[in-house]
Enzyme design. Structure first.
Site, PDB file in Angstrom:
ATOM      1  N   HIS A   1       0.967  -1.069  -0.193  1.00 25.65           N
ATOM      2  CA  HIS A   1       0.010   0.002   0.245  1.00 25.65           C
ATOM      3  C   HIS A   1       1.041   1.546   0.396  1.00 25.65           C
ATOM      4  O   HIS A   1       2.002   1.287   0.567  1.00 25.65           O
ATOM      5  CB  HIS A   1      -1.267   0.019   1.097  1.00 25.65           C
ATOM      6  CG  HIS A   1      -1.039  -1.348   1.227  1.00 25.65           C
ATOM      7  ND1 HIS A   1      -1.317  -1.954   3.054  1.00 25.65           N
ATOM      8  CD2 HIS A   1      -2.126  -2.286   0.855  1.00 25.65           C
ATOM      9  CE1 HIS A   1      -1.892  -3.154   2.981  1.00 25.65           C
ATOM     10  NE2 HIS A   1      -2.799  -3.336   1.873  1.00 25.65           N
TER      11      HIS A   1
ATOM     12  N   HIS B   1      -3.853   4.031   5.292  1.00 20.06           N
ATOM     13  CA  HIS B   1      -4.038   3.918   4.331  1.00 20.06           C
ATOM     14  C   HIS B   1      -4.100   5.023   3.443  1.00 20.06           C
ATOM     15  O   HIS B   1      -4.613   6.221   3.719  1.00 20.06           O
ATOM     16  CB  HIS B   1      -4.310   2.683   3.481  1.00 20.06           C
ATOM     17  CG  HIS B   1      -4.279   1.002   3.732  1.00 20.06           C
ATOM     18  ND1 HIS B   1      -4.927   0.095   3.268  1.00 20.06           N
ATOM     19  CD2 HIS B   1      -3.200   0.824   4.434  1.00 20.06           C
ATOM     20  CE1 HIS B   1      -4.452  -0.671   3.681  1.00 20.06           C
ATOM     21  NE2 HIS B   1      -3.706  -0.286   4.019  1.00 20.06           N
TER      22      HIS B   1
ATOM     23  N   HIS C   1     -11.403   0.456   2.576  1.00 12.14           N
ATOM     24  CA  HIS C   1     -10.471  -0.467   1.936  1.00 12.14           C
ATOM     25  C   HIS C   1     -11.025  -0.818   0.930  1.00 12.14           C
ATOM     26  O   HIS C   1     -12.479  -2.125   1.179  1.00 12.14           O
ATOM     27  CB  HIS C   1     -10.279  -1.049   3.481  1.00 12.14           C
ATOM     28  CG  HIS C   1      -8.640  -2.122   2.795  1.00 12.14           C
ATOM     29  ND1 HIS C   1      -7.295  -1.315   1.935  1.00 12.14           N
ATOM     30  CD2 HIS C   1      -8.620  -3.459   2.170  1.00 12.14           C
ATOM     31  CE1 HIS C   1      -6.529  -2.354   2.070  1.00 12.14           C
ATOM     32  NE2 HIS C   1      -7.332  -3.131   2.247  1.00 12.14           N
TER      33      HIS C   1
ATOM     34  N   HIS D   1      -8.998   2.351  -1.291  1.00  7.46           N
ATOM     35  CA  HIS D   1      -8.361   3.710  -0.652  1.00  7.46           C
ATOM     36  C   HIS D   1      -7.309   4.017  -2.109  1.00  7.46           C
ATOM     37  O   HIS D   1      -7.573   2.997  -2.793  1.00  7.46           O
ATOM     38  CB  HIS D   1      -7.530   3.641   0.091  1.00  7.46           C
ATOM     39  CG  HIS D   1      -8.431   3.308   1.910  1.00  7.46           C
ATOM     40  ND1 HIS D   1      -7.723   2.354   2.878  1.00  7.46           N
ATOM     41  CD2 HIS D   1      -9.331   3.468   2.004  1.00  7.46           C
ATOM     42  CE1 HIS D   1      -8.726   1.984   3.759  1.00  7.46           C
ATOM     43  NE2 HIS D   1      -9.130   3.064   3.421  1.00  7.46           N
TER      44      HIS D   1
ATOM     45  N   HIS E   1       3.846  -5.924   4.113  1.00 10.55           N
ATOM     46  CA  HIS E   1       3.422  -6.784   5.044  1.00 10.55           C
ATOM     47  C   HIS E   1       3.188  -7.516   5.359  1.00 10.55           C
ATOM     48  O   HIS E   1       3.583  -8.009   4.304  1.00 10.55           O
ATOM     49  CB  HIS E   1       1.711  -6.107   5.309  1.00 10.55           C
ATOM     50  CG  HIS E   1       1.053  -4.531   5.348  1.00 10.55           C
ATOM     51  ND1 HIS E   1       0.688  -4.341   6.730  1.00 10.55           N
ATOM     52  CD2 HIS E   1       0.634  -3.633   4.246  1.00 10.55           C
ATOM     53  CE1 HIS E   1       0.728  -3.037   6.603  1.00 10.55           C
ATOM     54  NE2 HIS E   1       0.535  -2.579   5.527  1.00 10.55           N
TER      55      HIS E   1
ATOM     56  N   ARG F   1       3.778  -4.586   9.210  1.00 10.30           N
ATOM     57  CA  ARG F   1       4.876  -3.578   8.768  1.00 10.30           C
ATOM     58  C   ARG F   1       6.327  -3.756   8.600  1.00 10.30           C
ATOM     59  O   ARG F   1       6.892  -4.157   9.150  1.00 10.30           O
ATOM     60  CB  ARG F   1       4.883  -2.522   8.987  1.00 10.30           C
ATOM     61  CG  ARG F   1       3.389  -1.939   9.147  1.00 10.30           C
ATOM     62  CD  ARG F   1       3.181  -0.354   9.203  1.00 10.30           C
ATOM     63  NE  ARG F   1       1.295  -0.492   9.346  1.00 10.30           N
ATOM     64  CZ  ARG F   1       0.995   1.586   9.142  1.00 10.30           C
ATOM     65  NH1 ARG F   1       1.728   2.079   9.645  1.00 10.30           N
ATOM     66  NH2 ARG F   1      -0.589   1.782   9.441  1.00 10.30           N
TER      67      ARG F   1
HETATM   68 ZN    ZN Z   1      -6.368   0.071   2.275  1.00 11.88          ZN
HETATM   69 CU    CU Z   2      -0.268  -0.790   3.895  1.00  6.33          CU
END
Ligand code: ZN
Ligand code: CU
Length: 160
Positions: A51, A68, A76, A85, A125, A148
């Site tokens: 993202h 995001h 999302h 997003h 991720h 992350r």
């Molecule tokens: Zn998102």
């Molecule tokens: Cu992300």
């Protein structure tokens, strides 16, 4: 309309000792779709959420990159969905060698103007982004993609 080609680059560094890193290149010609290409290494084989997050603030690692990037307050989704997003780019897929190569053309990611992604961050991720369809309480905000692993700030580039 801007009739100019914009270039941007993002060097993704490991969060903590994840060992994951990557390079992302972005090109947007004449206000058209933005071509995004990435190569990320050090991943576990399989799918990993990928993202653009809101902030380029990595002072406490990838977590301070924020949520995001979502300038229109949507829920999302995935890159091919109507409702998503701006930062929702789906998943990268790592092979047995831990390397993921990703390419797409995206109509919502812009390199100039009011909703430019310059100065924001890419994040990869630990888990799979369910594209909003997983039925988890986090599906509608993060795709429940987990921790992350690596991140970097998106910066302007000369042509490549
Ligand atoms: Zn998102
Ligand atoms: Cu992300």
């Amino acid at each position: 309309m801007e009739h100019k080609t914009h270039y941007a680059i993002c060097i993704m560094n490991p969060d903590g000792d994840s060992g994951v890193k990557g390079l992302v290149k972005l090109v947007q010609e004449h206000g058209g779709k933005t071509k995004i290409s990435a190569e990320i290494t050090g991943l576990a084989p399989g799918l990993h959420g990928f993202h653009i997050h809101e902030f380029g603030n990595l002072t406490e690692g990838c977590k301070t990159a924020g949520p995001h990037y979502n300038p229109e307050g949507k829920v999302h989704g995935g890159p091919d969905m109507e409702i998503r997003h701006v930062g929702d780019l789906g998943n990268v897929t790592a092979g047995d060698d831990g390397v993921a190569k990703y390419e797409c053309e995206d109509a919502l990611v812009h390199l100039s103007g009011e909703t430019s992604v310059i100065g924001r961050s890419f994040v990869v991720h630990a888990g799979v982004d369910d594209l909003g369809q997983g039925g988890h309480e986090l599906s509608s905000t993060t795709g429940n993609a987990g921790g992350r692993l690596a991140c970097g700030v998106i910066g302007l580039s000369n042509a490549f």
